[in-house]
Design a protein around this motif. Sequence first.
Motif, PDB file in Angstrom:
ATOM      1  N   GLU A   1      -9.210  14.220  17.122  1.00  0.00           N
ATOM      2  CA  GLU A   1      -8.287  13.986  17.361  1.00  0.00           C
ATOM      3  C   GLU A   1      -7.523  13.200  15.948  1.00  0.00           C
ATOM      4  O   GLU A   1      -6.611  12.457  15.323  1.00  0.00           O
ATOM      5  CB  GLU A   1      -8.223  13.135  17.719  1.00  0.00           C
ATOM      6  CG  GLU A   1      -7.886  13.787  19.129  1.00  0.00           C
ATOM      7  CD  GLU A   1      -7.753  12.904  20.888  1.00  0.00           C
ATOM      8  OE1 GLU A   1      -6.999  11.236  20.344  1.00  0.00           O
ATOM      9  OE2 GLU A   1      -8.656  12.992  21.495  1.00  0.00           O
ATOM     10  N   TYR A   2      -8.909  12.690  14.800  1.00  0.00           N
ATOM     11  CA  TYR A   2      -8.749  12.576  13.326  1.00  0.00           C
ATOM     12  C   TYR A   2      -7.963  13.568  11.821  1.00  0.00           C
ATOM     13  O   TYR A   2      -8.115  12.993  11.407  1.00  0.00           O
ATOM     14  CB  TYR A   2      -9.854  11.336  13.348  1.00  0.00           C
ATOM     15  CG  TYR A   2      -9.999  10.641  13.761  1.00  0.00           C
ATOM     16  CD1 TYR A   2      -9.210   9.379  13.383  1.00  0.00           C
ATOM     17  CD2 TYR A   2     -10.850   9.982  15.304  1.00  0.00           C
ATOM     18  CE1 TYR A   2     -10.071   7.865  13.450  1.00  0.00           C
ATOM     19  CE2 TYR A   2     -10.649   8.963  15.975  1.00  0.00           C
ATOM     20  CZ  TYR A   2      -9.808   7.986  15.380  1.00  0.00           C
ATOM     21  OH  TYR A   2      -9.913   7.418  16.579  1.00  0.00           O
ATOM     22  N   ASN A   3      -7.652  14.413  12.454  1.00  0.00           N
ATOM     23  CA  ASN A   3      -7.644  15.749  12.025  1.00  0.00           C
ATOM     24  C   ASN A   3      -5.899  15.186  10.482  1.00  0.00           C
ATOM     25  O   ASN A   3      -6.625  16.003   9.573  1.00  0.00           O
ATOM     26  CB  ASN A   3      -7.266  17.535  12.002  1.00  0.00           C
ATOM     27  CG  ASN A   3      -9.080  17.535  12.065  1.00  0.00           C
ATOM     28  OD1 ASN A   3      -9.643  17.230  11.086  1.00  0.00           O
ATOM     29  ND2 ASN A   3      -8.969  18.756  12.883  1.00  0.00           N
ATOM     30  N   THR A   4      -5.023  15.069  11.165  1.00  0.00           N
ATOM     31  CA  THR A   4      -3.991  14.874  10.922  1.00  0.00           C
ATOM     32  C   THR A   4      -3.129  13.443  10.311  1.00  0.00           C
ATOM     33  O   THR A   4      -3.758  12.685  11.419  1.00  0.00           O
ATOM     34  CB  THR A   4      -2.634  15.815  10.752  1.00  0.00           C
ATOM     35  OG1 THR A   4      -2.797  15.607  12.624  1.00  0.00           O
ATOM     36  CG2 THR A   4      -2.893  17.581  11.048  1.00  0.00           C
TER      37      THR A   4
ATOM     38  N   GLU B   1     -12.887  -1.097  11.912  1.00  0.00           N
ATOM     39  CA  GLU B   1     -13.416   0.561  11.053  1.00  0.00           C
ATOM     40  C   GLU B   1     -14.488   1.167  11.610  1.00  0.00           C
ATOM     41  O   GLU B   1     -15.112   0.798  13.291  1.00  0.00           O
ATOM     42  CB  GLU B   1     -14.037   0.514   9.670  1.00  0.00           C
ATOM     43  CG  GLU B   1     -15.168  -0.286   9.312  1.00  0.00           C
ATOM     44  CD  GLU B   1     -16.096  -0.603   8.340  1.00  0.00           C
ATOM     45  OE1 GLU B   1     -16.419   0.616   7.496  1.00  0.00           O
ATOM     46  OE2 GLU B   1     -16.744  -1.368   7.891  1.00  0.00           O
ATOM     47  N   SER B   2     -14.424   2.242  12.181  1.00  0.00           N
ATOM     48  CA  SER B   2     -15.561   2.782  12.289  1.00  0.00           C
ATOM     49  C   SER B   2     -16.166   4.153  11.735  1.00  0.00           C
ATOM     50  O   SER B   2     -16.023   4.975  10.896  1.00  0.00           O
ATOM     51  CB  SER B   2     -14.343   4.220  12.829  1.00  0.00           C
ATOM     52  OG  SER B   2     -16.000   4.983  13.840  1.00  0.00           O
ATOM     53  N   THR B   3     -17.850   3.479  11.312  1.00  0.00           N
ATOM     54  CA  THR B   3     -18.504   4.220  10.408  1.00  0.00           C
ATOM     55  C   THR B   3     -19.393   5.328  10.973  1.00  0.00           C
ATOM     56  O   THR B   3     -19.206   6.103   9.984  1.00  0.00           O
ATOM     57  CB  THR B   3     -19.955   3.063  10.181  1.00  0.00           C
ATOM     58  OG1 THR B   3     -19.940   2.431  11.706  1.00  0.00           O
ATOM     59  CG2 THR B   3     -19.415   1.556  10.146  1.00  0.00           C
ATOM     60  N   LEU B   4     -19.256   5.646  11.864  1.00  0.00           N
ATOM     61  CA  LEU B   4     -19.534   6.748  12.884  1.00  0.00           C
ATOM     62  C   LEU B   4     -18.386   8.061  12.089  1.00  0.00           C
ATOM     63  O   LEU B   4     -19.466   9.840  11.427  1.00  0.00           O
ATOM     64  CB  LEU B   4     -19.707   6.552  14.428  1.00  0.00           C
ATOM     65  CG  LEU B   4     -20.435   7.240  15.352  1.00  0.00           C
ATOM     66  CD1 LEU B   4     -20.419   6.375  16.528  1.00  0.00           C
ATOM     67  CD2 LEU B   4     -21.875   7.862  14.918  1.00  0.00           C
ATOM     68  N   ILE B   5     -17.114   7.652  12.379  1.00  0.00           N
ATOM     69  CA  ILE B   5     -16.515   9.069  11.839  1.00  0.00           C
ATOM     70  C   ILE B   5     -15.887   8.577  10.078  1.00  0.00           C
ATOM     71  O   ILE B   5     -14.594   8.919   9.731  1.00  0.00           O
ATOM     72  CB  ILE B   5     -15.111   9.424  12.409  1.00  0.00           C
ATOM     73  CG1 ILE B   5     -14.888   8.351  12.903  1.00  0.00           C
ATOM     74  CG2 ILE B   5     -15.370   9.786  13.910  1.00  0.00           C
ATOM     75  CD1 ILE B   5     -12.835   8.365  13.636  1.00  0.00           C
ATOM     76  N   LYS B   6     -16.226   7.240   9.533  1.00  0.00           N
ATOM     77  CA  LYS B   6     -15.729   7.362   8.752  1.00  0.00           C
ATOM     78  C   LYS B   6     -14.454   6.538   8.020  1.00  0.00           C
ATOM     79  O   LYS B   6     -13.765   7.338   7.626  1.00  0.00           O
ATOM     80  CB  LYS B   6     -16.922   8.308   7.310  1.00  0.00           C
ATOM     81  CG  LYS B   6     -17.676   8.041   7.028  1.00  0.00           C
ATOM     82  CD  LYS B   6     -18.682   9.570   6.329  1.00  0.00           C
ATOM     83  CE  LYS B   6     -19.826   9.685   6.671  1.00  0.00           C
ATOM     84  NZ  LYS B   6     -20.825  10.293   8.021  1.00  0.00           N
TER      85      LYS B   6
ATOM     86  N   ILE C   1     -13.697   5.418  20.047  1.00  0.00           N
ATOM     87  CA  ILE C   1     -15.559   6.166  19.691  1.00  0.00           C
ATOM     88  C   ILE C   1     -16.496   5.022  18.931  1.00  0.00           C
ATOM     89  O   ILE C   1     -18.128   5.612  19.578  1.00  0.00           O
ATOM     90  CB  ILE C   1     -15.239   6.498  17.949  1.00  0.00           C
ATOM     91  CG1 ILE C   1     -14.161   7.462  17.674  1.00  0.00           C
ATOM     92  CG2 ILE C   1     -16.201   7.197  17.081  1.00  0.00           C
ATOM     93  CD1 ILE C   1     -13.857   8.793  17.714  1.00  0.00           C
ATOM     94  N   GLU C   2     -16.319   3.782  19.084  1.00  0.00           N
ATOM     95  CA  GLU C   2     -17.136   3.233  18.926  1.00  0.00           C
ATOM     96  C   GLU C   2     -18.086   2.476  20.724  1.00  0.00           C
ATOM     97  O   GLU C   2     -19.198   2.119  21.304  1.00  0.00           O
ATOM     98  CB  GLU C   2     -16.514   1.541  18.758  1.00  0.00           C
ATOM     99  CG  GLU C   2     -16.203   1.699  17.176  1.00  0.00           C
ATOM    100  CD  GLU C   2     -17.673   2.326  16.370  1.00  0.00           C
ATOM    101  OE1 GLU C   2     -18.482   1.631  15.795  1.00  0.00           O
ATOM    102  OE2 GLU C   2     -17.075   2.961  15.577  1.00  0.00           O
ATOM    103  N   GLN C   3     -17.023   2.938  21.666  1.00  0.00           N
ATOM    104  CA  GLN C   3     -17.539   2.563  23.354  1.00  0.00           C
ATOM    105  C   GLN C   3     -18.138   3.841  24.040  1.00  0.00           C
ATOM    106  O   GLN C   3     -18.589   3.487  24.320  1.00  0.00           O
ATOM    107  CB  GLN C   3     -16.662   1.506  23.718  1.00  0.00           C
ATOM    108  CG  GLN C   3     -16.418   0.707  23.630  1.00  0.00           C
ATOM    109  CD  GLN C   3     -15.302  -0.288  24.169  1.00  0.00           C
ATOM    110  OE1 GLN C   3     -15.097  -0.013  25.703  1.00  0.00           O
ATOM    111  NE2 GLN C   3     -14.832  -1.252  23.850  1.00  0.00           N
ATOM    112  N   TYR C   4     -18.199   4.962  22.902  1.00  0.00           N
ATOM    113  CA  TYR C   4     -18.530   6.220  23.668  1.00  0.00           C
ATOM    114  C   TYR C   4     -20.193   5.873  24.340  1.00  0.00           C
ATOM    115  O   TYR C   4     -20.761   6.329  25.408  1.00  0.00           O
ATOM    116  CB  TYR C   4     -17.917   7.495  22.682  1.00  0.00           C
ATOM    117  CG  TYR C   4     -19.298   8.435  22.457  1.00  0.00           C
ATOM    118  CD1 TYR C   4     -18.761   9.842  23.684  1.00  0.00           C
ATOM    119  CD2 TYR C   4     -20.676   8.224  21.984  1.00  0.00           C
ATOM    120  CE1 TYR C   4     -19.334  10.215  24.068  1.00  0.00           C
ATOM    121  CE2 TYR C   4     -21.483   9.685  22.591  1.00  0.00           C
ATOM    122  CZ  TYR C   4     -20.674  10.753  23.267  1.00  0.00           C
ATOM    123  OH  TYR C   4     -21.661  11.623  23.423  1.00  0.00           O
ATOM    124  N   ALA C   5     -21.229   5.377  23.478  1.00  0.00           N
ATOM    125  CA  ALA C   5     -22.186   5.561  23.655  1.00  0.00           C
ATOM    126  C   ALA C   5     -23.351   4.188  23.862  1.00  0.00           C
ATOM    127  O   ALA C   5     -23.511   5.363  25.596  1.00  0.00           O
ATOM    128  CB  ALA C   5     -23.125   5.118  21.786  1.00  0.00           C
TER     129      ALA C   5
END
Lengths: 424, 422
Positions: free
Chosen positions: A365-368, A5-10, A390-394
């Motif tokens: 990119e998570y819109n559709t 999962e990615s908690t940042l973008i739920k 998303i997770e490695q972005y930081a």
Amino acid sequence: MKKIESTLIKEQAYVEKLENGLTVILIPKPFTNKKYAIWGTKFGSIDNHFIVPTTGNEIQVPDGVAHYLEHKMFEQENGKNSLDVLMSLGVEANAYTTNNHTAYLFECTNHFHEALEELMNYVQHPYFTDENVEKERGIIGQEIRMYDDEPSWKLYMNAMECLYHQNPVRIDIAGTQESISKINKEILYDCYNTFYHPSNMVMVVCGNFKPEEMLQEIQSHLIQKPLQSSITRIYPKEEKGICQKYKEQEMEVSMPIFMIGFKDETPKQEQVKKHIAIEILLNMLAGKSSQLYQSLYKQQLLFSSLDLDYEFSEQYAHILIAGQSRDPQKVKEQLLKEIQRLKENMPEEYFERIKKKVYGDYVAEYNTVGDIARMFLSDTMKGIQTFDYIEQYASVNIEYVRKVLLENFDEKNMIMSVIKEKNN
Amino acid sequence: MSEQKTMIKPGIQFHQIKTNKFKTNLLAVFLTVPITKEHVTENAVLGTLLKSGSKTMPNQEKINETLEGMYGAVLDSGIEKTGDNQVLKFYMEVIDDDFLPKKEEILTKALEVLLEIVFDPYLENGIFKAEYVKNEKEKIKQIIESKIDNKAAYAIDRCIENMYENKAYSIYRYGYVEDLEKITPENLYKAYIELIHNCKIDIFASGNFQEDLSKKIQEHPMIKSLPERKENLLREENLSSISQPKIVEEHREVTQGKLVIGLVATPQKELTNFNYITMVYNAILGGGANSKLFQNVREKASLAYTTSSNFVKIKENIFIRAGIEIQNYEKAMKIIEEQLEAMKRGDFSQEDIQNAKNLILSTIEGIEEEQDAEISYYFGQEIAGNQITIEEYKNKIEKVSKEEIKQVANNISMHTIYFLRD
């Protein structure tokens, strides 16, 4: 099933590797009415030389065979065409072939269960005859002709020919009129039997469903196949460095179009981190707020923003910058200067701002359901877990980005392809 | 999905669409005016010029810095033609505040930025900056000239231009190179004032909003300063059928011939749902892989890779297209004519009708799954002046009968046959 999962973008996804080797990725999206299913095999236009696991025979196939096979998969023994069957359910169905994979997909609001059954049925039941293989030649011939009239496709293919000496990424995905004339049903079956084994395939479903139930449903449609050992693909050894610095061709365009490329070493590790860094760099160098773009715009050397891309698989990697300009040479010279300037001084504040922009691009990119499913499929084909972006972005900091800039934006690995207007 | 429509003042509408399906919020401002040869070019220039600078962000660098700082908010614009009207579209897409790596409020800011770009441009001495005007004129020139670069789209545009000779619908949405020369910073600014004082304005917001944004818009100083206006949309009479289709051949450097046929559908008084019936007709003829064109031109005769038809509701036209070998023109024409005849005879099954309906229904059901599609849907209704819910829309499609389709088929005829070849 393993939950990621990615908690940042739920968002979350479930991953399972079945006994027969098939990888299944399920991404529940509770608020959507659409479902999207895509089934891909790691077989693309570059896989034209391999050892058949069952016989041990080494074979080489004509260019364009993965794409030809994709066209022929829909035809069924009962005389029906599965594309018609799917469309008649009101689902949107399609298929595509890339350099490194082929995928079959559909998107629907209703009739998901029937459509999934049909998809899994036709992909597992090839039916090639001399007659139906012959019939397709005219259609694919017209598809190749259509691309012949597209300057942007020629531009891209010429760029690949400049970047690579031997790598089959130089070859047109659909092949040529000549190469497809050699394709017959035996060749199609050989490729099918080698590459369409579950252990070489990935299925992704995204939409509103319960993951456990979806997994069971998928399993219920799988036919038994003997286990298969891994496929040996044979690729020509690619020399270091580019093949040719420059290539130009004349076509009917209103103003020249150009593509600048940098050949890169195929990333072995930290692929995601490197990819993020390159996207940040491309935006810093040539994005809409970059000094380079603003200056080119003012000089009327550019009228709209540049296309910036980093393409890579296990077999190739390159950076691409493309656009339209009356003077591509000048654009290239100024790009080189800008690279030099950024190598000497990378402003921290600018870096942070562009980094924010790149984050926004990933989230959007998570819109559709379609974008999500296709993204997971193509990343999995490269051995990447999509949430890592998303997770490695930081963790991508300015020092790392500087290092990537110094290593990867080197003039000696740079090529340019240009399509010029024809002088009548 | 729910659309909440608020009249801000006569001629200015705000549409709020609440949805929890997306990671982004999409804001849009549409400016709509009758398309005229006289003003089309200057409006096209305005469509891109406004992105060059605004009052507090005097240049593109500043605008882009602002957008990047808002996690890559995307500012986009487009020039379109909807029926006989030109539409300048401005969009702002921004990540929903819920998905930011740290807490920030960027939605309100996004709305501010978008309104400023459209309604408060950067001026020098009370007019547009000369350098910006020069650059944007050059940009529009390049867009007009690059029309030829995409042959398939070019062929459709050329078919329409020939079909609608001397009529508003033939006007190219980006205008004409010869009219660019007349544009100066002074007269362009006058055209801008003229435009924003008289055009129909629609503002859209789609996203997971907690609040009613209409108040914010109503009280916005820039919106407050805009005068009321009459909704002035152009709707010319649609084409009537002609006995002999016009044949146009154009020679260009192509390896594949591009055939485009413009058809006229003539409405029948007794068919109240004419447009919905014609949608089903079109889907049977050339909607998808089951359609007559796909099956006969591509699958049976192997003449084409792409072949399809599409229905332009507002003009009651169907456009058939096919990419074929140049020497196969006669063959393809013959097969296409046979399909039109078959439609007239009612030579299609209940299954064909159901397939066609399923295809349309799934498109309708997909409208709310994409933010821009949803906005376009509501805007289309706004322009057509009708309001039907998604459910009603689906019902109208479901109800279409074979007899009705046959009747429509017998009132469809070829108007213009356009062939782009070497």
